[in-house]
Each structure stands twice: as C-alpha cells, then as structure tokens.
Design an enzyme around this catalytic site. Structure first.
Site, PDB file in Angstrom:
ATOM      1  CG  ASP A   1      -0.243   0.112   2.539  1.00 22.03           C
ATOM      2  OD1 ASP A   1       0.759  -0.606   2.730  1.00 22.03           O
ATOM      3  OD2 ASP A   1      -0.680   0.903   3.396  1.00 22.03           O
TER       4      ASP A   1
ATOM      5  CD  GLU B   1       4.118   0.493   7.042  1.00 24.24           C
ATOM      6  OE1 GLU B   1       4.936   0.786   7.928  1.00 24.24           O
ATOM      7  OE2 GLU B   1       3.706   1.328   6.210  1.00 24.24           O
ATOM      8  CD  GLU B   2       2.682   4.196   4.287  1.00 23.31           C
ATOM      9  OE1 GLU B   2       2.665   4.871   5.328  1.00 23.31           O
ATOM     10  OE2 GLU B   2       3.684   4.095   3.565  1.00 23.31           O
TER      11      GLU B   2
ATOM     12  CG  ASP C   1       8.657   0.312   5.155  1.00 24.30           C
ATOM     13  OD1 ASP C   1       8.671   1.139   4.222  1.00 24.30           O
ATOM     14  OD2 ASP C   1       7.729   0.245   5.984  1.00 24.30           O
TER      15      ASP C   1
ATOM     16  CG  HIS D   1       4.182   9.456   3.540  1.00 23.60           C
ATOM     17  ND1 HIS D   1       3.750   9.240   4.836  1.00 23.60           N
ATOM     18  CD2 HIS D   1       4.597   8.242   3.094  1.00 23.60           C
ATOM     19  CE1 HIS D   1       3.903   7.968   5.163  1.00 23.60           C
ATOM     20  NE2 HIS D   1       4.422   7.343   4.121  1.00 23.60           N
TER      21      HIS D   1
END
Length: 418
Positions: free
Chosen positions: A85, A180-181, A203, A386
């Site tokens: 995701d 995960e986010e 990550d 992001h």
C-alpha cells in the site's frame, strides 16, 4: 555506476508505482482498499513465474511465498517483508513515474507541476547521487517508493536466488503486506502464516540503515456531539460541535507536542483529520513516543483536554477513545540482537557503514516483533516519502538488494534452530 540489478529494479519500481494501491484508514475492510489487491495478484503471478513455492494469499490479504533452501542447507528460516500500500496523506492516484538517468546534480523539475523543484540545496543527500538514476513521480502525486522500492528489492533478490541455485541459502519466506501505512497490515496471524524464525522489513530510507527501535503508537478518536438547531433560532440553544473541536485542538500543547515542533526522541500528539458539522465532529489523532510511559502520558493528556472542554459545555457529549497500534520493537529485539547483528554485518559486506537510529515512525516489523517474530528494518532507498518530492535512487535499491543477498548467504552458515 550501474549494477547487475539496476535494470530490473528500475523496471519493477516503475511498473509497481504506476499501480494505484493507496490504503484508507476510514475503511473497515481487509484490505482497506480493493485496489491493493491489484498489486498483490500481480506479485503472486510474478512469484509463480519465477519459480517460488507455496504462493498464497492469506485470509488477511498477505501475499506469502517460499524460496526453498538449497540442497544440504539446514538453517533457521528467514523472512523478507515489504508492503504494497501507499500512504493516504497525499494524492496517490494515477502515479506517472519518471526516470532521470545519470542525474546531473541540478534541480529536478516535474512535467505536471512546473513550479515544483527537487533541489540538492534543500535535500543535501540528493547532491551525493550525481550520476545515479533517480526516479520521481510527475509532480501531482507521491511516487510510492514507500514501500514499492522495498517490494522491488525483495522481488529482485528472490528472483536472483531462484535463478542461481549455486548460492547457498536457507529457507526464505516472503510476505507482501497490505495496509502498513494505516497500521493494520500485520495481524496476530502473521507469525504463524510466515513461519519464520526471524525476519526483516525492507522499508527504510538511507543506505546503511538497520533500524531496531521505533515509536510506540496509539490512535485517538474524539467524538463531539453538540446541539443542532436552525441558526435563525439558535440564540442560547445551539451548541456548535465545530467550535468545541477547535477548543480541543487549541487546548492541546500545539507549540511543543506536534510533529512540526518535535524531533529526535521527542514524541507528539498529531491531529490527522477533523470531519463533521456543527452538529457532530470526529477528530482523529495519532499518539507517538519512544517510551511507554510517555505514550501513556499523551493518552492521559488527550483525555484530560476532552474532559476540560466538556466541562465548559455540559449540553455537549465528548468522548475520547485510545486504541493500541504498535510498540517499540526495541523492547523485544534488545533481548537478542542476533538479527540486528546479522543485518549490520550484511551492510558492511555490501560496502556501507551501518547506521541504527530510532525511527520516528513504525514499520510492519514493529508489530511483527511484538507478535513474536523478531524483525528489524532495513533500508530500500526511498526519500521524501508521502509527498510530491518523493524520490529514490536505483543504485540505492541495488545496494539494498545486495544486503538481502548477503543476509541469505550468512543465514546459510547458521546452525539450525533447536
């Protein structure tokens, strides 16, 4: 300098990033968005095509697969994880990856946002990437290298091992996780589904990063119910929930305890969203601290603020619910640093100096470690995540791929678990 893995990593990231897979914290489904399954099903097809075993989609929508141990190797089972995701904080629909080959060291511009600049003057690490191949989005979306760079690294390393059976390694379990986010990808089922003695998430950001300390995290939801009435007859009757929500936000220590005013080992209370109307308002918070006492204090503070604001208007109803998200993985990993030590050795073997800082965030490894499978975090090269200035160096992804292969080789030398 291009490496043997560069072309594959570039191809994978460009293809993966173009697939919409943004998660949604307001959705109750698993995964939170059906589009994440587009990534998951693609990975399953690719894993089967490269010869991985046991390719399945778990009940929690985790893609699982096995790289069988090479003949004669009986070693602990290692896991590699990445998440499919992308973050809900910024537009992630219609990502158009752009490859800037042989970066010239100047400002990078964006076709879809002419006024946007990615400059080494603002981001000094970019200046170190002169001559490398940089991937960005086109200016109106994030790129999604968090964590599709990690997905590309794991898939590339897995393909390399499957095509080179002369490289001795133990059994390696792969997991590609949704959500995960929004902190929901790793469930208590994953340790048994993964069936690994220890694992690594890919990550992280800077080359050399081996992280074994993260925030501890809770979520807070404040619900405010006012008294709704036609504004023409509102005198002494209307209780505006929006005004009370603003009071809650302004009563919190926004000068000293928000993400934009903290750094290092400081924790924070972050108002993520405020939705509603004069009648009803819902405010979502995330609470973060490296120590449990600090996290609990932040939860207590949010409750106290809500009680204080509620006392100013007894006709309103204000509730504050705090829920568990994840915990600092250091609490478990410091009891046995073997997975961390192996990762730092693998980084050194790849020609980098390992760096172990405290993550001002969390990874799937935070939850997986808490649930019983030790899982430090390793870099995959993503930068400025992001947002529209997100970028990654293909060569940094290649460095992470080499670390994964070094880990595979080193685990093959370990004694099998008792």
């Amino acid at each position: 300098m291009r490496t043997d893995f560069d072309a594959e990593l570039e191809d994978r990231l460009v293809r993966y990033a173009a697939i919409d897979s943004q998660s949604d914290s307001h959705s109750p489904t698993v995964p939170s968005t059906a589009i994440q399954l587009d990534m998951s099903h693609l990975l399953m097809d690719e894993l089967r095509a490269m010869g991985a075993s046991d390719v399945t989609l778990s009940a929690d929508s985790v893609v699982l697969a096995t790289l069988p141990a090479t003949a004669g190797v009986n070693a602990p089972v290692m896991g590699w994880l990445a998440h499919v995701d992308t973050a809900p904080q910024f537009n992630a629909s219609g990502v158009k990856p752009v490859v800037h080959r042989g970066y010239n060291g100047g400002d990078i511009t964006f076709a879809d946002a002419p006024d946007l600049r990615l400059s080494p003057a603002d981001y000094p690490y970019l200046a170190e990437k002169h001559g490398e191949d940089i991937i960005t989005a086109s200016g109106t979306t994030l790129l999604g290298a968090d964590d599709k760079a990690g997905v590309a690294v794991v898939m590339t390393a897995a393909r390399h091992l499957l095509e080179n059976p002369d490289i001795a390694h133990g059994t390696i379990r792969l997991a590609f996780v949704p959500d995960e986010e929004i902190g929901r990808g790793v469930t208590p089922n994953l340790p048994a589904d993964l069936a690994a003695d220890f694992a690594y998430t890919f990550d992280g950001s800077m080359p050399g990063d081996v992280e074994y300390e993260s925030f501890s995290a809770d979520a807070g939801v404040v619900k405010i119910t006012g008294v709704s009435i036609h504004p023409g007859w509102a005198k002494d009757e209307l209780v505006n929930a929006l005004h009370l929500g603003a009071k809650v936000l302004m009563t919190l220590p926004h000068v000293t305890m928000t993400p934009e005013t903290t750094e290092g080992r400081d924790g924070f209370i972050h108002a993520v969203s405020m939705t509603g109307s004069a009648a009803e308002v819902e405010i979502h918070f995330i609470l973060r601290d490296f120590e449990m006492a600090g996290l609990e204090a932040k939860g207590d503070l949010l409750r106290q603020v809500c009680e204080t604001v509620a006392a100013t208007e007894p006709r309103a109803q204000i509730t504050c619910d705090i829920t568990h998200q994840y915990r600092n993985m250091r609490y478990w990993l410091e009891k046995d640093m073997t997975p961390v030590d192996m990762a730092t050795a693998a980084v050194r073997k790849a020609g980098m100096e390992p760096v172990s800082g405290a993550i001002r965030g969390g990874t799937d490894g935070s939850r997986l470690t808490e649930f019983g499978t030790p899982c430090p975090n390793i870099f995959c090269g993503m930068q400025n995540v992001h947002g529209p200035l997100e970028w990654v160096s293909v060569q940094d992804m290649a460095r992470a791929t080499q670390v994964a292969l070094n880990l595979a080789a080193s685990v093959a030398e370990l004694d099998p678990p008792a």
